[in-house]
Design a protein around this motif. Structure first.
Motif, short mmCIF file in Angstrom:
data_model
loop_
_atom_site.label_atom_id
_atom_site.label_comp_id
_atom_site.label_asym_id
_atom_site.label_seq_id
_atom_site.Cartn_x
_atom_site.Cartn_y
_atom_site.Cartn_z
N ASP A 19 0.84 -1.44 0.00
CA ASP A 19 -0.04 -0.08 -0.12
C ASP A 19 0.78 1.39 -0.12
O ASP A 19 2.19 1.23 0.01
N LEU A 20 0.16 2.47 0.08
CA LEU A 20 1.08 3.53 -0.24
C LEU A 20 2.02 3.97 0.98
O LEU A 20 3.07 4.43 0.66
N ASP A 21 1.56 3.51 2.30
CA ASP A 21 2.42 3.90 3.43
C ASP A 21 3.40 3.13 3.19
O ASP A 21 4.74 3.20 3.76
N THR A 22 3.44 1.55 2.91
CA THR A 22 4.46 0.88 2.84
C THR A 22 5.50 1.12 1.99
O THR A 22 6.93 0.99 1.89
N ILE A 23 5.09 1.71 0.65
CA ILE A 23 5.98 2.28 -0.22
C ILE A 23 6.88 3.59 0.11
O ILE A 23 7.86 3.60 0.10
N ILE A 24 6.08 4.55 0.54
CA ILE A 24 6.63 5.73 0.59
C ILE A 24 6.56 6.24 2.00
O ILE A 24 7.27 7.25 2.12
N GLY A 25 6.08 5.57 2.99
CA GLY A 25 5.93 6.08 4.29
C GLY A 25 4.93 7.08 4.64
O GLY A 25 3.89 7.14 3.95
N THR A 26 5.38 8.14 5.82
CA THR A 26 4.18 8.75 6.09
C THR A 26 4.28 10.16 5.54
O THR A 26 3.39 10.91 5.61
N GLY A 27 5.25 10.43 4.64
CA GLY A 27 5.62 11.76 4.44
C GLY A 27 5.26 11.94 2.75
O GLY A 27 4.60 11.13 2.28
N GLY A 28 6.13 12.92 2.16
CA GLY A 28 5.75 13.32 0.81
C GLY A 28 6.65 12.38 -0.12
O GLY A 28 7.43 11.38 0.21
N ALA A 45 0.09 6.08 -11.03
CA ALA A 45 -0.84 5.75 -9.99
C ALA A 45 -0.53 5.96 -8.74
O ALA A 45 -1.11 6.56 -7.79
N LEU A 46 0.92 5.72 -8.44
CA LEU A 46 1.34 5.93 -7.13
C LEU A 46 1.53 7.48 -6.96
O LEU A 46 1.07 8.08 -5.76
N SER A 52 -3.54 12.52 -3.81
CA SER A 52 -4.82 12.63 -3.19
C SER A 52 -5.04 12.13 -1.67
O SER A 52 -6.00 12.63 -1.06
N ALA A 53 -3.87 11.78 -1.26
CA ALA A 53 -4.05 11.47 0.21
C ALA A 53 -3.24 12.66 1.26
O ALA A 53 -3.07 12.66 2.26
N GLY A 54 -3.11 13.75 0.32
CA GLY A 54 -2.55 14.90 1.04
C GLY A 54 -1.14 15.14 1.01
O GLY A 54 -0.49 15.96 1.87
N ARG A 55 -0.41 14.11 0.65
CA ARG A 55 0.95 13.92 0.64
C ARG A 55 1.63 15.08 -0.41
O ARG A 55 1.01 15.18 -1.31
N ARG A 56 2.70 15.77 -0.03
CA ARG A 56 3.28 16.78 -1.09
C ARG A 56 4.11 15.85 -2.01
O ARG A 56 4.94 15.01 -1.72
N VAL A 57 4.01 16.26 -3.25
CA VAL A 57 4.50 15.47 -4.26
C VAL A 57 5.04 16.07 -5.52
O VAL A 57 4.55 17.06 -5.78
N ALA A 58 6.25 15.88 -5.81
CA ALA A 58 7.02 16.51 -6.70
C ALA A 58 7.64 15.68 -7.85
O ALA A 58 7.99 14.29 -7.46
N VAL A 59 7.48 16.13 -9.06
CA VAL A 59 8.19 15.23 -10.19
C VAL A 59 9.31 15.95 -10.68
O VAL A 59 9.10 17.26 -11.09
N VAL A 156 21.30 11.44 -4.84
CA VAL A 156 20.10 11.87 -3.77
C VAL A 156 20.09 10.95 -2.52
O VAL A 156 20.27 11.76 -1.39
N HIS A 157 20.20 10.01 -2.48
CA HIS A 157 19.81 8.85 -1.56
C HIS A 157 21.10 8.87 -0.78
O HIS A 157 20.98 8.82 0.61
N ARG A 158 22.25 9.05 -1.13
CA ARG A 158 23.45 9.18 -0.57
C ARG A 158 23.23 10.44 0.30
O ARG A 158 23.99 10.23 1.59
N LEU A 159 22.64 11.30 0.05
CA LEU A 159 22.61 12.73 0.69
C LEU A 159 21.49 12.53 1.87
O LEU A 159 21.55 13.26 2.87
N LEU A 160 20.83 11.76 1.44
CA LEU A 160 19.37 11.62 2.25
C LEU A 160 19.13 10.19 2.46
O LEU A 160 18.07 9.77 2.09
N PRO A 161 20.03 9.37 3.31
CA PRO A 161 19.86 7.91 3.30
C PRO A 161 18.68 7.48 4.15
O PRO A 161 18.10 6.32 4.12
N GLU A 162 17.82 8.36 4.76
CA GLU A 162 16.62 8.04 5.35
C GLU A 162 15.24 7.99 4.52
O GLU A 162 14.45 7.43 4.67
N LEU A 163 15.53 8.48 3.26
CA LEU A 163 14.60 8.37 2.30
C LEU A 163 14.66 6.87 1.76
O LEU A 163 15.37 6.10 1.59
N ARG A 164 13.35 6.47 1.61
CA ARG A 164 13.08 5.14 0.95
C ARG A 164 13.30 5.10 -0.46
O ARG A 164 12.73 6.37 -1.07
#
Length: 239
Positions: A19-28, A45-46, A52-59, A156-164
């Motif tokens: 589900d959405l939380d499993t893939i992206i966690g609780t944030g944007g 779709a993601l 739609s769930a109110g998360r902040r999304v950037a492409v 980017v992930h090396r700069l922010l390793p906490e990101l999924r």
């Protein structure tokens, strides 16, 4: 015509749904797209579900897509880049009006593998929207821009390793690849957002139709492939 899917997709067919939380966690969510249309095909779709769930999304679209019809007499590369910029704006509004767009503007086919300034800017963007996940094209896709975008995501992930960190396959859905098999694959059910995803894909008319009809060697995605991306679950590979 029946599409021949890659061995990776055979494995993905057995993967669990997440589900959405499993893939992206609780944030944007930040999504990197090599070209305008990859965002709709690979993770439309993601993106819609998150927004739609109110998360902040950037492409972040990395290249301008100007080389899909190089022999066209009626549409120059500059004009095609402008067309594709309009198409991605229409596609994102179709998915959700609150999705934010950044265009890096690299030339189609020439995305560098080392983009330290861009990786820092995307990391700042991720922090600014409270992102907890980053998705990007898969380095197993047999396209140089897709591989370069995957490398950018890893920076980017090396700069922010906490990101999924997840990758989505485009051409790797169909073509065998020598890329290392991912440690984890999940599927995302597109059913609730399938109509919006189909509409977003249709916005990319220069790639999905014969809008540019004077370059026989130019790219047009087959109807069978479009249907596959619309009807098949989205696939996300860990790391």
């Amino acid at each position: 015509m029946t599409l021949q899917l890659s061995p990776m997709m055979d494995r993905a067919a057995k993967a669990s749904f997440a589900d959405l939380d499993t893939i992206i966690g609780t944030g944007g969510l930040v999504a990197l797209a090599p070209h305008p249309d990859d965002e709709s095909l690979g993770c439309g779709a993601l993106l819609r579900a998150a927004a739609s769930a109110g998360r902040r999304v950037a492409v972040v679209v990395v290249s301008d897509g100007r080389r899909s019809h190089p022999a066209s007499y009626s549409v120059s590369p500059d004009a095609l880049a402008r067309i594709r910029a309009l198409e991605i704006r229409a596609a994102l509004v179709t998915l959700h009006p609150n999705i934010f767009l950044i265009e890096l503007g690299y030339c189609d086919g020439e995305v560098p593998f080392s983009l330290p300034n861009a990786s820092c800017a995307i990391a700042d963007l991720a922090k600014g929207i409270g992102a907890t996940a980053l998705v990007a094209s898969w380095d197993g896709d047999p396209h140089c821009d897709h591989a370069a975008t995957a490398a950018l995501a890893r920076r980017v992930h090396r700069l922010l390793p906490e990101l999924r960190l997840w990758s989505y396959p485009i051409w790797g859905r169909f073509a065998p690849t020598a890329a290392k098999a991912p440690a984890r694959i999940v599927r995302f059910d597109t059913t609730p957002n399938r109509a919006a995803k189909a509409a977003a894909i249709a916005c990319h008319r220069s790639q999905m139709t014969d809008l540019i009809d004077d370059d026989p060697a130019g790219f047009t995605m087959t109807t069978e492939m479009q249907t596959h991306f619309i009807n098949h679950p989205e696939v996300f590979l860990a790391g």
